[in-house]
Design a protein around this motif. Structure first.
Motif, PDB file in Angstrom:
ATOM      1  N   ASP A 150       3.857 -10.251  68.070  1.00  0.00           N
ATOM      2  CA  ASP A 150       2.466  -9.771  67.505  1.00  0.00           C
ATOM      3  C   ASP A 150       2.768  -8.904  66.450  1.00  0.00           C
ATOM      4  N   ARG A 151       2.285  -9.282  65.149  1.00  0.00           N
ATOM      5  CA  ARG A 151       2.359  -8.357  64.010  1.00  0.00           C
ATOM      6  C   ARG A 151       1.674  -7.133  64.213  1.00  0.00           C
ATOM      7  N   PRO A 152       2.265  -5.873  63.840  1.00  0.00           N
ATOM      8  CA  PRO A 152       1.322  -4.841  63.785  1.00  0.00           C
ATOM      9  C   PRO A 152       0.328  -4.909  62.663  1.00  0.00           C
ATOM     10  N   LYS A 153      -0.802  -4.438  62.797  1.00  0.00           N
ATOM     11  CA  LYS A 153      -1.898  -4.342  61.567  1.00  0.00           C
ATOM     12  C   LYS A 153      -1.247  -3.679  60.445  1.00  0.00           C
ATOM     13  N   ARG A 154      -1.775  -4.231  59.417  1.00  0.00           N
ATOM     14  CA  ARG A 154      -1.277  -4.006  58.164  1.00  0.00           C
ATOM     15  C   ARG A 154      -2.124  -2.836  57.591  1.00  0.00           C
ATOM     16  N   LYS A 155      -1.389  -1.631  57.159  1.00  0.00           N
ATOM     17  CA  LYS A 155      -2.166  -0.663  56.631  1.00  0.00           C
ATOM     18  C   LYS A 155      -2.029  -0.784  55.120  1.00  0.00           C
TER      19      LYS A 155
END
Length: 96
Positions: A48-53
């Motif tokens: 799972d990709r971390p949410k982009r900031k």
């Protein structure tokens, strides 16, 4: 039930790469965890990709006409509400 796909190993720089079929539904940049379970058995799992900031530091100065609000402008007053009006009819209690 599992689907079977063929993939091709090729040389990419000093590494080997695995070309996966589009039918797997992966997109460019997806990260995978590869686990070697046996000498010739590998298991791949999507990470799972971390949410982009969003980096907003480059937006400073793009709208020079915008000014910070004063503390008085930040306070919200009591806005008039329709149900406070003497002409308001409560639709829940009025059968018409």
């Amino acid at each position: 039930m599992s689907d079977e796909y063929r993939a091709k190993v090729f040389k990419s720089g000093n590494s080997y790469a695995l070309r996966l079929p589009k039918a797997l539904g992966l997109t460019e940049g997806d990260e995978m965890m590869i686990v070697r379970e046996d000498r010739a058995v590998f298991r791949m799992e999507a990470i799972d990709r971390p949410k982009r900031k969003i980096d907003v530091s480059k937006f400073a100065g793009k709208a020079p006409w915008l000014k910070p609000l004063t503390p008085q402008e930040r306070e919200l007053g009591d806005a008039p509400r329709i149900w406070d009006s003497p002409d308001w009819k409560d639709r829940r209690s009025d059968p018409s």
